[in-house]
Design a protein around this motif. Structure first.
Motif, PDB file in Angstrom:
ATOM      1  N   ALA A   4      32.397  34.292  48.674  1.00 54.43           N
ATOM      2  CA  ALA A   4      33.081  33.398  49.610  1.00 54.43           C
ATOM      3  C   ALA A   4      33.567  32.162  48.861  1.00 54.43           C
ATOM      4  CB  ALA A   4      32.137  33.008  50.733  1.00 54.43           C
ATOM      5  N   PRO A   5      34.747  31.663  49.212  1.00 57.79           N
ATOM      6  CA  PRO A   5      35.253  30.471  48.527  1.00 57.79           C
ATOM      7  C   PRO A   5      34.273  29.311  48.670  1.00 57.79           C
ATOM      8  CG  PRO A   5      36.956  31.441  49.908  1.00 57.79           C
ATOM      9  CD  PRO A   5      35.680  32.162  50.216  1.00 57.79           C
ATOM     10  N   PRO A   6      33.995  28.625  47.579  1.00 56.34           N
ATOM     11  CA  PRO A   6      33.081  27.488  47.646  1.00 56.34           C
ATOM     12  C   PRO A   6      33.768  26.285  48.287  1.00 56.34           C
ATOM     13  CG  PRO A   6      33.950  27.703  45.448  1.00 56.34           C
ATOM     14  CD  PRO A   6      34.467  28.880  46.235  1.00 56.34           C
ATOM     15  N   GLY A   7      32.981  25.359  48.728  1.00 57.15           N
ATOM     16  CA  GLY A   7      33.525  24.126  49.275  1.00 57.15           C
ATOM     17  C   GLY A   7      34.001  23.192  48.182  1.00 57.15           C
TER      18      GLY A   7
ATOM     19  N   ALA B  80      42.349  28.238  45.991  1.00 61.65           N
ATOM     20  CA  ALA B  80      42.509  29.661  46.320  1.00 61.65           C
ATOM     21  C   ALA B  80      43.658  30.278  45.517  1.00 61.65           C
ATOM     22  CB  ALA B  80      42.745  29.844  47.815  1.00 61.65           C
ATOM     23  N   GLN B  81      44.709  29.496  45.269  1.00 53.37           N
ATOM     24  CA  GLN B  81      45.839  29.997  44.472  1.00 53.37           C
ATOM     25  C   GLN B  81      45.410  30.225  43.021  1.00 53.37           C
ATOM     26  OE1 GLN B  81      49.064  27.240  43.928  1.00 53.37           O
ATOM     27  NE2 GLN B  81      50.449  28.808  43.157  1.00 53.37           N
TER      28      GLN B  81
ATOM     29  N   VAL C  51      45.375  33.940  41.142  1.00 55.29           N
ATOM     30  CA  VAL C  51      46.111  34.254  39.912  1.00 55.29           C
ATOM     31  C   VAL C  51      45.161  34.768  38.831  1.00 55.29           C
ATOM     32  CG1 VAL C  51      47.509  33.294  38.035  1.00 55.29           C
ATOM     33  CG2 VAL C  51      48.038  32.716  40.401  1.00 55.29           C
ATOM     34  N   ILE C  52      43.986  34.154  38.699  1.00 56.38           N
ATOM     35  CA  ILE C  52      43.023  34.637  37.704  1.00 56.38           C
ATOM     36  C   ILE C  52      42.574  36.052  38.059  1.00 56.38           C
ATOM     37  CG2 ILE C  52      40.736  34.311  36.687  1.00 56.38           C
ATOM     38  CD1 ILE C  52      41.137  31.267  37.197  1.00 56.38           C
ATOM     39  N   THR C  53      42.278  36.274  39.327  1.00 57.41           N
ATOM     40  CA  THR C  53      41.757  37.561  39.774  1.00 57.41           C
ATOM     41  C   THR C  53      42.807  38.669  39.720  1.00 57.41           C
ATOM     42  OG1 THR C  53      40.191  36.446  41.220  1.00 57.41           O
ATOM     43  CG2 THR C  53      40.632  38.757  41.691  1.00 57.41           C
ATOM     44  N   ASN C  54      43.993  38.397  40.251  1.00 58.20           N
ATOM     45  CA  ASN C  54      45.013  39.437  40.419  1.00 58.20           C
ATOM     46  C   ASN C  54      46.148  39.393  39.414  1.00 58.20           C
ATOM     47  OD1 ASN C  54      43.741  40.501  42.796  1.00 58.20           O
ATOM     48  ND2 ASN C  54      44.454  38.665  43.841  1.00 58.20           N
TER      49      ASN C  54
ATOM     50  N   SER D 116      33.369  38.089  36.738  1.00 58.13           N
ATOM     51  CA  SER D 116      32.806  38.098  38.099  1.00 58.13           C
ATOM     52  C   SER D 116      33.514  37.058  38.965  1.00 58.13           C
ATOM     53  CB  SER D 116      31.303  37.817  38.064  1.00 58.13           C
ATOM     54  OG  SER D 116      31.069  36.455  37.779  1.00 58.13           O
ATOM     55  N   ASP D 117      33.509  37.302  40.263  1.00 58.26           N
ATOM     56  CA  ASP D 117      34.149  36.387  41.197  1.00 58.26           C
ATOM     57  C   ASP D 117      33.518  34.998  41.111  1.00 58.26           C
ATOM     58  OD1 ASP D 117      36.325  36.466  43.099  1.00 58.26           O
ATOM     59  OD2 ASP D 117      34.831  36.000  44.635  1.00 58.26           O
ATOM     60  N   ASP D 118      32.217  34.941  40.941  1.00 59.51           N
ATOM     61  CA  ASP D 118      31.526  33.663  40.803  1.00 59.51           C
ATOM     62  C   ASP D 118      32.034  32.909  39.577  1.00 59.51           C
ATOM     63  OD1 ASP D 118      29.338  31.843  41.640  1.00 59.51           O
ATOM     64  OD2 ASP D 118      28.548  32.361  39.657  1.00 59.51           O
TER      65      ASP D 118
END
Length: 132
Positions: free
Chosen positions: A36-39, A85-86, A90-93, A110-112
């Motif tokens: 989940a996106p962190p705060g 989130a952007q 970009v890093i992920t996809n 990893s997502d983390d």
């Protein structure tokens, strides 16, 4: 005749690389659940920023420089209102803009860790270069 053989070998090698890359991506892409996106507070956490810097230097600095000011893009420090989130997306996809390609790191990082790299990138915004 040898040029034709070389072209055939090159074409076969390129197809094999594309197939291997596709298979690896397919296997790795489903291997992890997104975090989940962190705060905003987590993204300003000095421990997260340092962990992101360490991973950024290991993985991203070859193209982007140690402080995000190398390559064919606007230096990271010039982005003041970047959407976390952007950056994560970009890093992920990955992203392609003409001949400029940012590879997708999903499955390799990893997502983390991507969120921690994001924290480091955000921390650079508006700061002068460390080497100045």
């Amino acid at each position: 005749m040898s040029r034709m053989i070389d072209r055939k070998r090159l074409a076969a090698w390129a197809r094999a690389c594309a197939l291997t890359t596709g298979l690896l991506w397919a296997v790795c892409a489903g291997a992890q659940e997104p975090v989940a996106p962190p705060g905003a507070e987590a993204l300003r956490n000095p421990e997260w920023i340092e962990a992101g810097r360490v991973r950024f230097v290991k993985t991203c600095a070859y193209c982007h420089g140690y402080e995000g000011d190398a390559g064919k893009h606007v230096p990271f420090r010039e982005h003041l209102d970047w959407d976390p989130a952007q950056i994560h997306d970009v890093i992920t996809n990955g992203r392609r803009r003409g001949a400029n390609v940012m590879p997708a790191w999903q499955g390799a990082i990893s997502d983390d860790e991507v969120w921690r790299i994001t924290a480091y990138i955000l921390s650079l915004g508006g700061k002068p270069r460390a080497s100045q």
